[in-house]
Design a protein around this motif. Structure first.
Motif, mmCIF file in Angstrom:
data_model
loop_
_atom_site.group_PDB
_atom_site.id
_atom_site.type_symbol
_atom_site.label_atom_id
_atom_site.label_comp_id
_atom_site.label_asym_id
_atom_site.label_seq_id
_atom_site.Cartn_x
_atom_site.Cartn_y
_atom_site.Cartn_z
ATOM 1 N N VAL A 5 -3.603 100.858 112.764
ATOM 2 C CA VAL A 5 -2.531 100.597 113.735
ATOM 3 C C VAL A 5 -2.942 101.064 115.131
ATOM 4 C CG1 VAL A 5 -0.180 101.209 114.393
ATOM 5 C CG2 VAL A 5 -0.699 100.626 112.013
ATOM 6 N N ILE A 6 -3.583 102.234 115.213
ATOM 7 C CA ILE A 6 -4.036 102.729 116.511
ATOM 8 C C ILE A 6 -5.040 101.760 117.134
ATOM 9 C CG2 ILE A 6 -5.393 104.537 117.640
ATOM 10 C CD1 ILE A 6 -4.120 106.544 115.774
ATOM 11 N N GLY A 7 -5.961 101.238 116.317
ATOM 12 C CA GLY A 7 -6.931 100.283 116.836
ATOM 13 C C GLY A 7 -6.287 99.001 117.330
ATOM 14 N N ILE A 8 -5.322 98.493 116.571
ATOM 15 C CA ILE A 8 -4.640 97.256 116.967
ATOM 16 C C ILE A 8 -3.856 97.466 118.254
ATOM 17 C CG2 ILE A 8 -2.826 95.631 116.314
ATOM 18 C CD1 ILE A 8 -3.724 95.980 113.411
ATOM 19 N N VAL A 9 -3.091 98.553 118.314
ATOM 20 C CA VAL A 9 -2.302 98.834 119.521
ATOM 21 C C VAL A 9 -3.213 99.043 120.723
ATOM 22 C CG1 VAL A 9 -0.705 100.473 120.590
ATOM 23 C CG2 VAL A 9 -0.364 99.781 118.220
ATOM 24 N N ALA A 10 -4.325 99.772 120.524
ATOM 25 C CA ALA A 10 -5.257 100.000 121.627
ATOM 26 C C ALA A 10 -5.806 98.674 122.152
ATOM 27 C CB ALA A 10 -6.399 100.901 121.162
ATOM 28 N N GLY A 11 -6.200 97.782 121.241
ATOM 29 C CA GLY A 11 -6.717 96.487 121.671
ATOM 30 C C GLY A 11 -5.684 95.673 122.434
ATOM 31 N N ILE A 12 -4.451 95.668 121.922
ATOM 32 C CA ILE A 12 -3.390 94.898 122.586
ATOM 33 C C ILE A 12 -3.091 95.466 123.970
ATOM 34 C CG2 ILE A 12 -0.938 94.307 122.492
ATOM 35 C CD1 ILE A 12 -1.209 94.110 119.467
ATOM 36 N N VAL A 13 -3.015 96.805 124.064
ATOM 37 C CA VAL A 13 -2.694 97.437 125.347
ATOM 38 C C VAL A 13 -3.777 97.142 126.378
ATOM 39 C CG1 VAL A 13 -2.455 99.663 126.513
ATOM 40 C CG2 VAL A 13 -1.253 99.254 124.369
ATOM 41 N N VAL A 14 -5.042 97.284 125.985
ATOM 42 C CA VAL A 14 -6.136 97.051 126.931
ATOM 43 C C VAL A 14 -6.188 95.586 127.362
ATOM 44 C CG1 VAL A 14 -8.642 97.080 127.204
ATOM 45 C CG2 VAL A 14 -7.505 98.989 126.100
ATOM 46 N N LEU A 15 -5.874 94.665 126.435
ATOM 47 C CA LEU A 15 -5.909 93.242 126.772
ATOM 48 C C LEU A 15 -4.691 92.790 127.564
ATOM 49 C CD1 LEU A 15 -7.247 91.730 123.417
ATOM 50 C CD2 LEU A 15 -8.475 91.871 125.593
ATOM 51 N N ALA A 16 -3.533 93.381 127.258
ATOM 52 C CA ALA A 16 -2.290 92.885 127.846
ATOM 53 C C ALA A 16 -1.935 93.541 129.163
ATOM 54 C CB ALA A 16 -1.134 93.080 126.858
ATOM 55 N N LEU A 17 -2.341 94.793 129.361
ATOM 56 C CA LEU A 17 -1.963 95.502 130.580
ATOM 57 C C LEU A 17 -3.124 95.491 131.559
ATOM 58 C CD1 LEU A 17 -0.056 98.597 129.154
ATOM 59 C CD2 LEU A 17 0.876 96.434 129.989
ATOM 60 N N PRO A 18 -3.033 94.708 132.612
ATOM 61 C CA PRO A 18 -4.117 94.676 133.589
ATOM 62 C C PRO A 18 -4.218 95.993 134.347
ATOM 63 C CG PRO A 18 -2.218 93.461 134.402
ATOM 64 C CD PRO A 18 -1.898 93.848 132.983
ATOM 65 N N THR A 19 -5.440 96.463 134.558
ATOM 66 C CA THR A 19 -5.657 97.687 135.319
ATOM 67 C C THR A 19 -6.191 97.329 136.694
ATOM 68 O OG1 THR A 19 -7.844 97.826 134.313
ATOM 69 C CG2 THR A 19 -6.087 99.098 133.285
ATOM 70 N N GLU A 20 -5.646 97.972 137.696
ATOM 71 C CA GLU A 20 -6.003 97.628 139.064
ATOM 72 C C GLU A 20 -7.131 98.491 139.626
ATOM 73 O OE1 GLU A 20 -2.433 97.913 141.273
ATOM 74 O OE2 GLU A 20 -1.447 96.228 140.265
ATOM 75 N N SER A 21 -7.524 99.521 138.903
ATOM 76 C CA SER A 21 -8.578 100.394 139.418
ATOM 77 C C SER A 21 -9.442 100.897 138.276
ATOM 78 C CB SER A 21 -7.970 101.589 140.168
ATOM 79 O OG SER A 21 -7.260 102.426 139.274
ATOM 80 N N ALA A 22 -10.645 101.316 138.608
ATOM 81 C CA ALA A 22 -11.544 101.880 137.612
ATOM 82 C C ALA A 22 -10.974 103.177 137.057
ATOM 83 C CB ALA A 22 -12.920 102.126 138.227
ATOM 84 N N ARG A 23 -10.277 103.958 137.879
ATOM 85 C CA ARG A 23 -9.707 105.213 137.405
ATOM 86 C C ARG A 23 -8.663 104.970 136.323
ATOM 87 N NH1 ARG A 23 -7.221 109.407 141.662
ATOM 88 N NH2 ARG A 23 -9.437 109.408 142.258
ATOM 89 N N ALA A 24 -7.794 103.976 136.539
ATOM 90 C CA ALA A 24 -6.768 103.673 135.541
ATOM 91 C C ALA A 24 -7.402 103.210 134.234
ATOM 92 C CB ALA A 24 -5.817 102.604 136.072
ATOM 93 N N LEU A 25 -8.425 102.361 134.343
ATOM 94 C CA LEU A 25 -9.106 101.884 133.145
ATOM 95 C C LEU A 25 -9.817 103.032 132.432
ATOM 96 C CD1 LEU A 25 -10.033 99.510 131.362
ATOM 97 C CD2 LEU A 25 -11.978 99.219 132.901
ATOM 98 N N THR A 26 -10.402 103.948 133.196
ATOM 99 C CA THR A 26 -11.090 105.096 132.614
ATOM 100 C C THR A 26 -10.128 105.955 131.806
ATOM 101 O OG1 THR A 26 -12.713 105.157 134.406
ATOM 102 C CG2 THR A 26 -12.394 107.180 133.147
#
Length: 220
Positions: free
Chosen positions: A159-180
């Motif tokens: 479940v953690i892996g699925i949620v992590a994948g969905i969050v990273v794909l669905a929520l656009p990050t506007e900066s390298a810091r946010a993505l980090t």
């Protein structure tokens, strides 16, 4: 993550306690299978996920270039661990999903290292797809394996892996810091979940060994 399935470890001079890998003699596939069933090998895979997450969170000011290199190395190491764990499957038909996932991780790692100056969106897409596919395959294993010990830990990791994948794909990050920060957080959560699965697998191996030849016919 990959959960081994197959008969419980046998006792005898050719098998070492706790599912550890045997000596160099024997068929290479059997050696890899024993290694893949070892709880220490699973713990090593968890550490390979946890350490990059901690590094990313400790140094949040690093550039996108550094993040891409760390993620690329993480994916390559994870792919190697998953490849070995594939041999722990008893049926050859069950090895295909794990093998495909190992290849996916290695290809994704190569993409990250080949062009570390790629955009934030590209890096998010690569990692998000790997986590989502890995989580779905782990969830399938947890549901399909009827005799899986500590099924709850495996389901939680899936479940953690699925949620992590969905969050990273669905929520656009506007900066390298946010993505980090986002990737570092998910890597730590995934690593901790895999640590729990590794220790649960160790407990199952020990129970199987203590039960002896009259104990349960198989673990996972």
């Amino acid at each position: 993550m990959t959960v081994p399935r197959g008969p419980a470890p046998r006792t005898g001079p050719e098998h070492i306690p706790d599912g550890a890998a045997p000596g160099p003699v024997g068929d290479p596939a059997e050696v890899l299978a024993e290694l893949g069933r070892s709880w220490k090998w699973m713990l090593g895979s968890a550490v390979a996920t946890l350490v990059p997450g901690v590094l990313v969170l400790v140094w949040p000011e690093e550039t996108l270039h550094v993040l891409a290199v760390l993620v690329g190395l993480y994916l390559l190491v994870t792919g190697a661990f998953r490849f070995v764990a594939t041999f722990a499957r008893e049926e050859h038909g069950e090895r295909l999903p794990g093998l495909l996932l190992a290849v996916l991780c290695i290809l994704a790692g190569v993409l990250c290292l080949r062009n570390p100056l790629q955009t934030i969106a590209a890096l998010s897409l690569i990692v998000g797809i790997v986590w989502l596919v890995s989580g779905i395959l782990t969830l399938y294993t947890a549901i399909a394996a009827k005799d899986l010990p500590h099924r709850g830990f495996v389901l939680g990791a899936a479940v953690i892996g699925i949620v992590a994948g969905i969050v990273v794909l669905a929520l656009p990050t506007e900066s390298a810091r946010a993505l980090t920060r986002l990737m570092g957080l998910w890597l730590v959560l995934l690593g901790l979940a895999e640590v729990a699965v590794a220790f649960a697998w160790r407990a199952a191996l020990r129970r199987s060994r203590d039960a002896g030849p009259r104990g349960p016919a198989g673990t996972v």
